[in-house]
Design a protein around this motif. Sequence first.
Motif, PDB file in Angstrom:
ATOM      1  N   UNK A 298       0.855  -1.310  -0.014  1.00  0.00           N
ATOM      2  CA  UNK A 298      -0.077   0.015  -0.060  1.00  0.00           C
ATOM      3  C   UNK A 298       1.016   1.222  -0.043  1.00  0.00           C
ATOM      4  N   UNK A 299       0.377   2.479   0.841  1.00  0.00           N
ATOM      5  CA  UNK A 299       1.153   3.638   0.949  1.00  0.00           C
ATOM      6  C   UNK A 299       0.513   4.598  -0.073  1.00  0.00           C
ATOM      7  N   UNK A 300      -0.290   4.270  -0.885  1.00  0.00           N
ATOM      8  CA  UNK A 300      -0.833   5.485  -1.457  1.00  0.00           C
ATOM      9  C   UNK A 300      -1.471   6.495  -0.797  1.00  0.00           C
ATOM     10  N   UNK A 301      -1.161   7.877  -0.835  1.00  0.00           N
ATOM     11  CA  UNK A 301      -1.658   9.046  -0.142  1.00  0.00           C
ATOM     12  C   UNK A 301      -2.978   9.275  -0.296  1.00  0.00           C
ATOM     13  N   UNK A 302      -3.772   9.854   0.627  1.00  0.00           N
ATOM     14  CA  UNK A 302      -5.080  10.582   0.556  1.00  0.00           C
ATOM     15  C   UNK A 302      -4.765  11.836   0.193  1.00  0.00           C
ATOM     16  N   UNK A 303      -5.725  12.764  -0.029  1.00  0.00           N
ATOM     17  CA  UNK A 303      -5.551  13.790  -0.495  1.00  0.00           C
ATOM     18  C   UNK A 303      -5.329  15.013   0.863  1.00  0.00           C
ATOM     19  N   UNK A 304      -5.235  14.375   2.059  1.00  0.00           N
ATOM     20  CA  UNK A 304      -5.144  15.468   3.101  1.00  0.00           C
ATOM     21  C   UNK A 304      -3.671  16.164   2.971  1.00  0.00           C
ATOM     22  N   UNK A 305      -3.778  17.450   3.650  1.00  0.00           N
ATOM     23  CA  UNK A 305      -2.790  18.071   3.431  1.00  0.00           C
ATOM     24  C   UNK A 305      -1.652  17.894   4.713  1.00  0.00           C
ATOM     25  N   UNK A 306      -0.329  17.375   4.524  1.00  0.00           N
ATOM     26  CA  UNK A 306       0.578  17.242   5.413  1.00  0.00           C
ATOM     27  C   UNK A 306       1.113  18.516   6.107  1.00  0.00           C
ATOM     28  N   UNK A 307       1.190  18.441   7.320  1.00  0.00           N
ATOM     29  CA  UNK A 307       1.748  19.780   7.866  1.00  0.00           C
ATOM     30  C   UNK A 307       2.927  20.066   7.277  1.00  0.00           C
TER      31      UNK A 307
ATOM     32  N   UNK B  56       3.170  23.582   1.340  1.00  0.00           N
ATOM     33  CA  UNK B  56       2.724  24.698   1.005  1.00  0.00           C
ATOM     34  C   UNK B  56       1.573  24.683   0.260  1.00  0.00           C
ATOM     35  N   UNK B  57       1.270  23.596  -0.401  1.00  0.00           N
ATOM     36  CA  UNK B  57      -0.181  23.708  -1.320  1.00  0.00           C
ATOM     37  C   UNK B  57      -0.961  22.740  -0.524  1.00  0.00           C
ATOM     38  N   UNK B  58      -2.433  22.784  -0.746  1.00  0.00           N
ATOM     39  CA  UNK B  58      -3.165  21.586  -0.410  1.00  0.00           C
ATOM     40  C   UNK B  58      -3.029  20.369  -0.817  1.00  0.00           C
ATOM     41  N   UNK B  59      -3.381  19.217  -0.116  1.00  0.00           N
ATOM     42  CA  UNK B  59      -2.761  17.854  -0.693  1.00  0.00           C
ATOM     43  C   UNK B  59      -3.504  17.593  -2.129  1.00  0.00           C
ATOM     44  N   UNK B  60      -4.873  18.079  -2.297  1.00  0.00           N
ATOM     45  CA  UNK B  60      -5.489  17.745  -3.727  1.00  0.00           C
ATOM     46  C   UNK B  60      -4.503  18.381  -4.616  1.00  0.00           C
ATOM     47  N   UNK B  61      -3.579  19.401  -4.454  1.00  0.00           N
ATOM     48  CA  UNK B  61      -2.923  19.835  -5.347  1.00  0.00           C
ATOM     49  C   UNK B  61      -1.514  19.200  -5.797  1.00  0.00           C
ATOM     50  N   UNK B  62      -1.181  18.436  -4.779  1.00  0.00           N
ATOM     51  CA  UNK B  62       0.080  17.965  -4.802  1.00  0.00           C
ATOM     52  C   UNK B  62       0.247  16.257  -4.736  1.00  0.00           C
ATOM     53  N   UNK B  63      -0.822  15.477  -4.324  1.00  0.00           N
ATOM     54  CA  UNK B  63      -0.596  14.295  -4.320  1.00  0.00           C
ATOM     55  C   UNK B  63      -0.892  13.681  -5.550  1.00  0.00           C
ATOM     56  N   UNK B  64      -0.404  12.751  -5.852  1.00  0.00           N
ATOM     57  CA  UNK B  64      -0.348  12.048  -7.225  1.00  0.00           C
ATOM     58  C   UNK B  64      -1.638  11.149  -6.976  1.00  0.00           C
ATOM     59  N   UNK B  65      -2.478  10.809  -8.296  1.00  0.00           N
ATOM     60  CA  UNK B  65      -3.643  10.240  -8.141  1.00  0.00           C
ATOM     61  C   UNK B  65      -3.493   8.642  -8.254  1.00  0.00           C
ATOM     62  N   UNK B  66      -4.671   7.938  -7.964  1.00  0.00           N
ATOM     63  CA  UNK B  66      -4.454   6.560  -8.037  1.00  0.00           C
ATOM     64  C   UNK B  66      -4.074   6.134  -9.435  1.00  0.00           C
TER      65      UNK B  66
END
Length: 448
Positions: free
Chosen positions: A254-263, A266-276
């Motif tokens: 596993x290990x795929x990220x959700x679109x939460x924003x890591x502490x 600089x940008x929200x998770x929805x803009x930086x996290x790769x998609x499935x």
Amino acid sequence: MKQKYERPTIKKMNTGLMNKFGTRTDFDPVEVIDGVPVKSLVADYGSPVFVLSEKQIRRNYQAAVRSFKTRYPKVQFAWSYKTNYLNAVCKIFHQEGSWAEVVSGFEYHKALGNGVAGNQIIFNGPDKKEADLIFAIENHSLIHIDHYDELYLLIEICKRINKTAKVAIRVNFDTGVYPTWDRFGFNYENGQAWTAINKIVAADHLELIGLHCHIGTFMLSTAAYSVAATKLCDLAIRCKTELQNPVQYLDLGGGFPSTNTLKGAYLPGVDTVPSVEDFADAITNTILNFGFATDELPLLILESGRVLIDDAGYLIGSVLANKRLSDGRRATIVDFGINILFTSNWYDHKISVAKEAGQYTEETVLFGPLCMNIDVVRESITLPLLERGDQVVVHKVGAYNMTQWMQFINMRPAVVLIDMQGKSHLIRKPETLAYLEMMEEVPDYLSN
């Protein structure tokens, strides 16, 4: 050297509109979840309360399966029990066709209790008790060996009970992401993994049928999965050509990220996290291009957890008080803390108000109710003014919070599932004092 062609992509940005005062933040209230009013959820189940959306869970799972199965002919997902092992949640994934991936005897027995066939349970982890291994062997489960001591124990058990175990090994390697997770499994680069494979193939009662890796958590690099798949494929080809032992599956973990924003992001998770889809491209392209004959392609197993359930979970809480800190900052105290919102240590969770609010906003520190200075839900968040008794909704809390939560000062709250028809169901009762004291024993000399 000619560079490999990369197709252009378009990604939606969610940072809001810019003006001379900075980024605009929207405060759209969340007054209903899947058609159920937040106020009625609190009235029926108390505050705080976790809420899970069955509709979103099924949508996430079906989208992930589609992403892989449209790219690769043989795919199987195995639900990661440690991510959220509430039985109602697990049963939804199993209804959708998911196997079970467990990392303890406790989770193994939960999977069996949820109706999962033994040969559809993947038993991972470094702490498999002897009794659990015997049970897994007798149920024809897939045992992923983590270390040599476990390998030798399995050989001894199988000889003693005269049964054959279906096994894989967990492999760790350098994928270019640091620190590497080399505490789990057998190392690829130093030859340890190949040595373990040879020992398994030479054993009388072990059948090597798979290779497994899990390279990390909340991974943001798709290239790391391509490296991992390459090294597993290399071992698989060597198993066939040098040992005449073709493997049946490759498990990329596993290990795929959700679109939460890591502490600190600089940008929200929805803009930086790769998609499935991005991860599916990296993994499947690597396997398909490695050189397997079409009829010998291994089954691809994924053990995704967080990406399938995080955004299906909400935490509703209530405001207890407001105050001013010594430096003038506004502080709001809510009735949930890091004891039940464990992931607030990792993420800057999106938090919405549950009613229409005024236009005036202020930077706020959001504290939980615990008598600990570290009980900080958000170190800084811009919110409209809230009053005692108002509700807030924390987003994307479905992963790990309901398995890593702890009873400390306050008891753990109810968990509610909203079904496909918009009806709410209590799937875990709130704790009571009687429940907490069930396991206690008072010596006779202290009883009077």
